[in-house]
Design a protein around this motif. Sequence first.
Motif, mmCIF file in Angstrom:
data_model
loop_
_atom_site.group_PDB
_atom_site.id
_atom_site.type_symbol
_atom_site.label_atom_id
_atom_site.label_comp_id
_atom_site.label_asym_id
_atom_site.label_seq_id
_atom_site.Cartn_x
_atom_site.Cartn_y
_atom_site.Cartn_z
ATOM 1 N N GLU A 1 -22.842 -56.013 44.764
ATOM 2 C CA GLU A 1 -21.833 -54.997 44.487
ATOM 3 C C GLU A 1 -20.684 -55.578 43.671
ATOM 4 N N SER A 2 -20.260 -56.787 44.055
ATOM 5 C CA SER A 2 -19.173 -57.433 43.310
ATOM 6 C C SER A 2 -19.647 -57.868 41.928
ATOM 7 N N VAL A 3 -20.873 -58.356 41.843
ATOM 8 C CA VAL A 3 -21.426 -58.768 40.550
ATOM 9 C C VAL A 3 -21.469 -57.586 39.587
ATOM 10 N N SER A 4 -21.774 -56.398 40.102
ATOM 11 C CA SER A 4 -21.826 -55.215 39.244
ATOM 12 C C SER A 4 -20.476 -54.951 38.588
ATOM 13 N N ILE A 5 -19.401 -55.181 39.332
ATOM 14 C CA ILE A 5 -18.057 -54.997 38.768
ATOM 15 C C ILE A 5 -17.818 -55.991 37.636
ATOM 16 N N LEU A 6 -18.186 -57.246 37.864
ATOM 17 C CA LEU A 6 -17.987 -58.280 36.850
ATOM 18 C C LEU A 6 -18.843 -58.013 35.618
ATOM 19 N N GLU A 7 -20.081 -57.558 35.845
ATOM 20 C CA GLU A 7 -20.957 -57.238 34.723
ATOM 21 C C GLU A 7 -20.406 -56.056 33.919
ATOM 22 N N ASN A 8 -19.947 -55.035 34.612
ATOM 23 C CA ASN A 8 -19.421 -53.856 33.921
ATOM 24 C C ASN A 8 -18.177 -54.182 33.116
ATOM 25 N N ALA A 9 -17.446 -55.214 33.553
ATOM 26 C CA ALA A 9 -16.251 -55.640 32.819
ATOM 27 C C ALA A 9 -16.588 -56.612 31.692
ATOM 28 N N SER A 10 -17.891 -56.954 31.573
ATOM 29 C CA SER A 10 -18.357 -57.883 30.517
ATOM 30 C C SER A 10 -17.631 -59.219 30.568
ATOM 31 N N LEU A 11 -17.469 -59.747 31.791
ATOM 32 C CA LEU A 11 -16.757 -61.003 31.984
ATOM 33 C C LEU A 11 -17.710 -62.177 32.070
ATOM 34 N N ASP A 12 -17.229 -63.352 31.699
ATOM 35 C CA ASP A 12 -17.879 -64.598 32.081
ATOM 36 C C ASP A 12 -17.566 -64.841 33.554
ATOM 37 N N TYR A 13 -18.576 -65.198 34.334
ATOM 38 C CA TYR A 13 -18.310 -65.441 35.750
ATOM 39 C C TYR A 13 -19.324 -66.413 36.324
ATOM 40 N N ALA A 14 -18.971 -66.967 37.466
ATOM 41 C CA ALA A 14 -19.853 -67.878 38.201
ATOM 42 C C ALA A 14 -19.823 -67.495 39.669
ATOM 43 N N LEU A 15 -20.895 -67.826 40.382
ATOM 44 C CA LEU A 15 -21.001 -67.559 41.813
ATOM 45 C C LEU A 15 -21.119 -68.877 42.567
ATOM 46 N N LEU A 16 -20.291 -69.033 43.592
ATOM 47 C CA LEU A 16 -20.339 -70.243 44.416
ATOM 48 C C LEU A 16 -20.890 -69.900 45.796
ATOM 49 N N HIS A 17 -21.879 -70.665 46.236
ATOM 50 C CA HIS A 17 -22.328 -70.563 47.625
ATOM 51 C C HIS A 17 -21.325 -71.289 48.507
ATOM 52 N N VAL A 18 -21.024 -70.699 49.664
ATOM 53 C CA VAL A 18 -20.057 -71.270 50.605
ATOM 54 C C VAL A 18 -20.522 -70.974 52.026
ATOM 55 N N THR A 19 -20.296 -71.914 52.914
ATOM 56 C CA THR A 19 -20.397 -71.647 54.342
ATOM 57 C C THR A 19 -18.989 -71.721 54.915
ATOM 58 N N SER A 20 -18.532 -70.617 55.484
ATOM 59 C CA SER A 20 -17.146 -70.526 55.936
ATOM 60 C C SER A 20 -16.997 -71.016 57.368
ATOM 61 N N ILE A 21 -17.383 -72.266 57.573
ATOM 62 C CA ILE A 21 -17.203 -72.962 58.843
ATOM 63 C C ILE A 21 -16.481 -74.266 58.523
ATOM 64 N N TYR A 22 -15.434 -74.585 59.289
ATOM 65 C CA TYR A 22 -14.571 -75.730 58.967
ATOM 66 C C TYR A 22 -14.518 -76.701 60.149
ATOM 67 N N PRO A 23 -15.161 -77.869 60.050
ATOM 68 C CA PRO A 23 -16.074 -78.301 58.976
ATOM 69 C C PRO A 23 -17.454 -77.681 59.150
ATOM 70 N N THR A 24 -18.239 -77.718 58.091
ATOM 71 C CA THR A 24 -19.588 -77.171 58.133
ATOM 72 C C THR A 24 -20.573 -78.253 58.562
ATOM 73 N N PRO A 25 -21.295 -78.068 59.671
ATOM 74 C CA PRO A 25 -22.373 -79.018 60.009
ATOM 75 C C PRO A 25 -23.401 -79.030 58.884
ATOM 76 N N TYR A 26 -23.973 -80.182 58.614
ATOM 77 C CA TYR A 26 -24.897 -80.288 57.493
ATOM 78 C C TYR A 26 -26.044 -79.280 57.590
ATOM 79 N N GLU A 27 -26.529 -79.039 58.810
ATOM 80 C CA GLU A 27 -27.672 -78.135 58.955
ATOM 81 C C GLU A 27 -27.304 -76.677 58.691
ATOM 82 N N LYS A 28 -25.999 -76.390 58.540
ATOM 83 C CA LYS A 28 -25.580 -75.025 58.250
ATOM 84 C C LYS A 28 -25.064 -74.856 56.816
#
Length: 279
Positions: A163-190
């Motif tokens: 859904e968010s990518v569609s907004i960026l595409e419709n705006a004809s922007l350069d963009y990148a996507l970052l994978h994140v695990t929102s656990i602080y700190p993140t165990p390696y297995e997660k």
Amino acid sequence: MKLTKKIRINDRLVGQDYDPFVIAEIGINHEGDFTKAKKMISDAHASGAECVKFQCHVVDDEMIQNDVVPGNTNESIWNLIQRCSFTEEQEMELKKLTEELGMIFLSTPFSRAAADRLERIGVSAYKIGSGECNNIPLIKHISSFGKPIILSTGMNDLTTISESVSILENASLDYALLHVTSIYPTPYEKVRLGALLELKARFPDVVIGLSDHSIGNYTCFGAVSLGACILEKHFTSNENWPGPDIPISINSKQLQDLIIGSKAIFQARNGSKTILEEE
């Protein structure tokens, strides 16, 4: 393993054919201390960094007063962000210092007022944090500026990311996507580096990367081998400073190692099992 898309941040091309773009995230590790913030910029530069990132908070536009305590601190988010916020003039000075050292200044806005502030001070690109990945009004607002966007995707699946990518595409922007695990700190297995492959499969022409909250640089190195073009790590000049993100932050030596090591892995990761002339 070649992506067709790249993005440009200032004069820096970021994509599958270029050295990994390492973002040293100072964030709120300064704890509202302007002297600390400037020191971290200088120390990141001494470590070879080409980009530092802060967080831009206009608290009254971002949240209502509350007693919510995040999992990585014993302080309410309201008090924490109030204490760690800089004025627009201070942020302008931090940007000026960063650019005088030849680095790129990025900041994450957490509200439309914060995004407007960053636009006024002339940032070249925007980093949107995971918590705002499905904040459609904010993404549309930032997209209206017409500048490159790096979007973190923690706590979202492929459907909501789309859904968010569609907004960026419709705006004809350069963009990148970052994978994140929102656990602080993140165990390696997660950490789930396999998510990078899922992002590549679902969005084959998009620059991808990893914003990492695990301890050390190991998972970032692994991410490069899977095609990550952007690496983001929290950074501090002093591991003994107080702050909720300090325990997951890398120091100056580790930042230097991340920059050198990620370039080495980038140079080594392609090729095929053929006999080299040098052999």
